[in-house]
Scaffold this active site. Sequence first.
Site, PDB file in Angstrom:
ATOM      1  N   ARG A  64       0.834  -1.195   0.000  1.00 29.92           N
ATOM      2  CA  ARG A  64       0.000   0.000   0.000  1.00 29.92           C
ATOM      3  C   ARG A  64       0.868   1.244   0.000  1.00 29.92           C
ATOM      4  NH1 ARG A  64       1.857   1.879   3.884  1.00 29.92           N
ATOM      5  NH2 ARG A  64       0.600   3.744   3.598  1.00 29.92           N
ATOM      6  N   ALA A  66       0.779   5.112  -2.210  1.00 30.48           N
ATOM      7  CA  ALA A  66       0.690   5.375  -3.652  1.00 30.48           C
ATOM      8  C   ALA A  66       1.920   4.925  -4.456  1.00 30.48           C
ATOM      9  CB  ALA A  66       0.387   6.859  -3.860  1.00 30.48           C
ATOM     10  N   ARG A 107      -7.496  -0.290  -6.960  1.00 34.18           N
ATOM     11  CA  ARG A 107      -7.806   0.852  -6.091  1.00 34.18           C
ATOM     12  C   ARG A 107      -7.913   2.100  -6.973  1.00 34.18           C
ATOM     13  NH1 ARG A 107      -4.359   1.414  -0.735  1.00 34.18           N
ATOM     14  NH2 ARG A 107      -6.316   2.370  -0.039  1.00 34.18           N
ATOM     15  N   ASP A 255      -2.152  10.851  -2.425  1.00 34.29           N
ATOM     16  CA  ASP A 255      -2.497   9.833  -3.425  1.00 34.29           C
ATOM     17  C   ASP A 255      -2.801  10.451  -4.778  1.00 34.29           C
ATOM     18  OD1 ASP A 255      -3.025   8.516  -0.704  1.00 34.29           O
ATOM     19  OD2 ASP A 255      -2.990   6.873  -2.155  1.00 34.29           O
TER      20      ASP A 255
HETATM   21  O1  MRU Z   1      -4.774   3.299   2.041  1.00 32.95           O
HETATM   22  P1  MRU Z   1      -3.296   3.505   2.023  1.00 32.95           P
HETATM   23  O2  MRU Z   1      -2.609   2.957   3.218  1.00 32.95           O
HETATM   24  O3  MRU Z   1      -2.684   3.024   0.735  1.00 32.95           O
HETATM   25  O4  MRU Z   1      -3.136   5.076   2.057  1.00 32.95           O
HETATM   26  C1  MRU Z   1      -1.850   5.618   1.934  1.00 32.95           C
HETATM   27  C2  MRU Z   1      -1.802   7.086   2.048  1.00 32.95           C
HETATM   28  O5  MRU Z   1      -2.800   7.766   2.164  1.00 32.95           O
HETATM   29  C3  MRU Z   1      -0.443   7.718   1.922  1.00 32.95           C
HETATM   30  O6  MRU Z   1      -0.363   8.877   2.679  1.00 32.95           O
HETATM   31  C4  MRU Z   1      -0.196   8.057   0.445  1.00 32.95           C
HETATM   32  O7  MRU Z   1      -0.438   6.952  -0.367  1.00 32.95           O
HETATM   33  C5  MRU Z   1       1.180   8.550   0.221  1.00 32.95           C
HETATM   34  S1  MRU Z   1       2.401   7.304   0.370  1.00 32.95           S
HETATM   35  C6  MRU Z   1       3.909   8.009   0.042  1.00 32.95           C
END
Ligand code: MRU
Length: 369
Positions: A64, A66, A107, A255
Amino acid sequence: MQEKLQKETMERKKTIRDYETVALSEDGKAVVILDQTKLPGTIEQLRLETAEQIREAIYLLKVRGAPAIGVAAALGAYVLAKQSRAVKYDDFAGEFARNKEFLNSARPTAVNLSWALNRMESVVKNNADKSVEEIQELLRREALGIREEDIRVCRAIGEYGLSLVKPHDGILTHCNAGRLATIRYGTATAPIYLGQEKGYAFRVFADETRPLLQGARLTACELHSAGVDVTLICDNMSGAVMRNGWVDAVFVGCDRVAANGDTANKIGTSVVAAVAKQYQVPFYVCAPTSTIDMDTPDGDGIRIEQRPEDEVTQMWYRERMAPEGIRVYNPAFDVTDHTLISGIVTEYGVARPPYSSSLRKICRAGKQI
Ligand code: MRU
């Protein structure tokens, strides 16, 4: 016996820092990930070989963040392309497109997923005159290139982010935009890791991040194991620590950044931004340019992923903590209005308001390099 015991005590206990977030297996036939749903209690690596396994790992947040899901999808697209038995280009390209669509559906919010898959697809489209074996090799290089790039990009974000803070500053972060969400430095944590290399001694506050606890399970775990001074707080405590004067800057990941600077990040980020504004704490979003989506004019155009209700009602609890049949709203992300953001830290510099021009300039600079 005594000698063996001595050897065992001398061996350092492995931590998550000894594992890659996402990588290509040594035999090149699988994507290997650190299963983030098991952290911090168990360190377990998974080998993903089929389209279903790769998509499911992304959907279930085993991998997980981004940038990390972009890298996992790119490596996954290569692994699947390598399995192809197609001989003719059209068959190979058709198969590639189907796998791409399937992985891309895992996603919706993080633009890095489609960004990485589009880059992989360009390799297929731009090399229609080559043999399937040659295209497979080019795909391998592209996927590994995307992975390597992430390390350079995050380090550059770290350098620019570090220029915004001073030694001993208090930094608050939300969710996990750390090493576990990327390949090495993270985005929001990159200034923290680079500061640590320089002896800056930051005091970090990590929001636990309901409902999936990425802050408690992942950020607290990775910063603590790296020796960073980190304090875990519940999501509803950021106001208290800011009012106490303990926070000099907020760094969060994202994201998707829309063309006007509106930013989608983990649910709860917009609340932190509003509180930061109240206490005049600068609020910075760390964003590789791969997360900037100039085709989406503003935050209203960002599709927000909705997740299952049991994440709110019972996951992580020993027993269900909400009445049966209760209606649940569980958006995985929220949009922080650009007016609450002090700066967007990219690998090419810090974009400042007005974002509609500064982001365009930064994306143009990136294309020229
Ligand atoms: O649902 P997730 O855990 O994938 O959400 C991740 C986030 O919101 C992070 O802050 C974002 O992806 C940035 S990661 C460098």
